[in-house]
Design an enzyme around this catalytic site. Structure first.
Site, PDB file in Angstrom:
ATOM      1  N   LYS A 133       0.845  -1.194   0.000  1.00 39.47           N
ATOM      2  CA  LYS A 133       0.000   0.000   0.000  1.00 39.47           C
ATOM      3  C   LYS A 133       0.882   1.246   0.000  1.00 39.47           C
ATOM      4  O   LYS A 133       1.602   1.481   0.968  1.00 39.47           O
ATOM      5  CB  LYS A 133      -0.917  -0.008   1.232  1.00 39.47           C
ATOM      6  CG  LYS A 133      -1.834  -1.226   1.295  1.00 39.47           C
ATOM      7  CD  LYS A 133      -2.575  -1.315   2.618  1.00 39.47           C
ATOM      8  CE  LYS A 133      -3.468  -2.550   2.657  1.00 39.47           C
ATOM      9  NZ  LYS A 133      -4.192  -2.694   3.947  1.00 39.47           N
ATOM     10  N   GLY A 139      -7.083  -4.236   1.880  1.00 35.92           N
ATOM     11  CA  GLY A 139      -8.173  -4.368   2.838  1.00 35.92           C
ATOM     12  C   GLY A 139      -7.707  -4.185   4.267  1.00 35.92           C
ATOM     13  O   GLY A 139      -6.529  -3.919   4.532  1.00 35.92           O
ATOM     14  N   LYS A 147      -5.557   5.892   3.112  1.00 38.70           N
ATOM     15  CA  LYS A 147      -6.088   5.751   4.480  1.00 38.70           C
ATOM     16  C   LYS A 147      -4.979   5.862   5.521  1.00 38.70           C
ATOM     17  O   LYS A 147      -5.218   6.224   6.675  1.00 38.70           O
ATOM     18  CB  LYS A 147      -6.864   4.452   4.634  1.00 38.70           C
ATOM     19  CG  LYS A 147      -6.115   3.187   4.221  1.00 38.70           C
ATOM     20  CD  LYS A 147      -5.281   2.584   5.314  1.00 38.70           C
ATOM     21  CE  LYS A 147      -4.471   1.410   4.810  1.00 38.70           C
ATOM     22  NZ  LYS A 147      -3.686   0.759   5.862  1.00 38.70           N
ATOM     23  N   THR A 196      -7.217   0.806  10.335  1.00 40.76           N
ATOM     24  CA  THR A 196      -5.917   1.460  10.488  1.00 40.76           C
ATOM     25  C   THR A 196      -5.972   2.626  11.460  1.00 40.76           C
ATOM     26  O   THR A 196      -4.965   2.966  12.088  1.00 40.76           O
ATOM     27  CB  THR A 196      -5.415   1.948   9.111  1.00 40.76           C
ATOM     28  OG1 THR A 196      -5.549   0.885   8.172  1.00 40.76           O
ATOM     29  CG2 THR A 196      -3.954   2.354   9.169  1.00 40.76           C
ATOM     30  N   SER A 240      -1.584  -0.615  14.428  1.00 39.85           N
ATOM     31  CA  SER A 240      -1.390   0.263  13.275  1.00 39.85           C
ATOM     32  C   SER A 240      -0.145   1.130  13.438  1.00 39.85           C
ATOM     33  O   SER A 240      -0.071   1.982  14.321  1.00 39.85           O
ATOM     34  CB  SER A 240      -2.626   1.161  13.091  1.00 39.85           C
ATOM     35  OG  SER A 240      -2.358   2.171  12.137  1.00 39.85           O
ATOM     36  N   ARG A 241       0.837   0.917  12.572  1.00 42.11           N
ATOM     37  CA  ARG A 241       2.068   1.710  12.638  1.00 42.11           C
ATOM     38  C   ARG A 241       1.794   3.178  12.335  1.00 42.11           C
ATOM     39  O   ARG A 241       2.394   4.065  12.929  1.00 42.11           O
ATOM     40  CB  ARG A 241       3.089   1.162  11.634  1.00 42.11           C
ATOM     41  CG  ARG A 241       3.510  -0.257  11.917  1.00 42.11           C
ATOM     42  CD  ARG A 241       4.638  -0.696  11.009  1.00 42.11           C
ATOM     43  NE  ARG A 241       4.273  -0.711   9.605  1.00 42.11           N
ATOM     44  CZ  ARG A 241       3.633  -1.688   8.996  1.00 42.11           C
ATOM     45  NH1 ARG A 241       3.255  -2.759   9.693  1.00 42.11           N
ATOM     46  NH2 ARG A 241       3.370  -1.654   7.710  1.00 42.11           N
TER      47      ARG A 241
END
Length: 335
Positions: free
Chosen positions: A112, A140, A195, A252, A258-259
């Site tokens: 992504k 996703g 996102k 996210t 979530s980084r």
């Protein structure tokens, strides 16, 4: 495209997500190889059967082959899964191009991001290097640790070719990993990439001590600006209300894994970008994507206020609280 014979599969990229997909496919009986650029990390993984750096606590089945030889990795493979960080994708593809790589294999991007400078989506980067290969993308709300632990998850595979979509759907789908298909490659890639910027904004909000009201506003208005840019770039509007749009955005922005949200939280707490990223093993794709998305918004003349402020915070040293004040003080408008 019937699955008469199971294709041999290679995962290019030994991060958490690439390793997770390798494990999932191995459990389904596929012959899988993981390639990594760093021999030391690959050697450790091979010996200890654990990706301690990127996926700690998850056992790598003995049947999975691990190698740092790209030539060995791609030889005679029917499916090549590209799990390399976005800003390194082209350099890896250039190396693949120099080899006797499989021209008839399917190339599946699970990365992504948007390439800085060219502003190309990852499928466009692949196409520009490998030209006429069969191509698809997977995206996703797929936190690697959760998928590796068997937490029920959905994802979407997108290709312009329905036969490729169906073929890959059969390969990846399990009773805990449900795959949908979509023909909107542009929308699926943009949703999965953009996102991450909104997740950074949500993390900044968390770091500043704001609440659920603020996060809901960021999510809703963030999705609106992602959809605007997507429409300008030729994506289908429905895609952004689906798995790779709203679904991935929510995950996210709220997940403790979530980084991108974590990067934002640390910045909201007053840490500098250098302080935050120097302690991270894995890349937060939203950081480089913020640069690319800002450039895309200017190129397509699309208003993306949250993206603009995240860019200003990350690259112009704008104070986070000042950025939020400026967002709240924008001119009155209809939704």
């Amino acid at each position: 495209m019937q699955m008469k014979n199971k294709p041999d599969i290679v995962i290019l990229g030994d991060g958490g997500w690439g390793t997770t997909l390798a494990i999932l496919l191995a459990h389904k009986g596929f012959k899988v190889t993981i390639w990594g650029a760093f021999p030391g990390n690959i050697s450790y993984m091979d010996k200890n059967r654990e990706n301690k750096k990127f996926l700690p606590g998850i056992k790598i089945p003995r049947g999975i082959n691990l190698t740092s030889s790209l030539k060995e990795a791609v030889r005679n493979k029917g499916l090549i899964v590209l799990a390399v960080p976005s800003q390194y994708m082209r350099s890896v593809l250039k190396k693949v191009k120099q080899l006797d790589y499989p021209r008839k294999a399917i190339y599946l991007s699970v990365t992504k991001g948007i390439e800085i400078g060219t502003l190309k989506r990852i499928s466009e980067v692949i196409r520009s290097e490998l030209e006429t290969v069969k191509l698809a993308v997977l995206s996703g709300p797929t936190i690697a640790h959760e998928v590796a632990k068997g937490v029920p998850t959905v994802a979407v595979i997108a290709s312009a070719d329905r036969k490729i979509n169906k073929f890959l759907q059969d390969i990846f789908m399990t009773d805990r990993f449900r795959i949908y298909t979509n023909k909107d490659v542009i929308g699926v890639e943009l949703g999965g990439s953009l996102k991450n910027i909104i997740a950074i904004a949500c993390g900044i909000s968390d770091g500043l001590g704001f609440g659920a009201n603020t996060k809901a506003a960021i999510l809703a208005r963030g999705l609106a600006e992602i959809s605007r840019l997507g429409a300008a770039m030729g994506a289908g509007s429905r895609t952004f209300s689906g798995i790779s749009g709203l679904g991935d955005l929510v995950t996210t922005c709220i997940s403790p894994y979530s980084r991108n949200r974590l990067v934002g939280e640390k910045i909201g707490q007053g840490k500098s970008m250098k302080q935050v990223t120097s302690h991270m093993q894995m890349i937060a794709e939203g950081v480089p994507t913020a640069r690319s998305a800002r450039a895309l918004s200017l190129k397509y003349k699309v208003d993306m206020p949250i993206t603009k402020e995240v860019y200003n915070i990350l690259y112009k040293n704008k104070p986070a609280l000042k950025a939020f004040k400026d967002l709240m003080a924008r001119e009155k408008k209809e939704e």
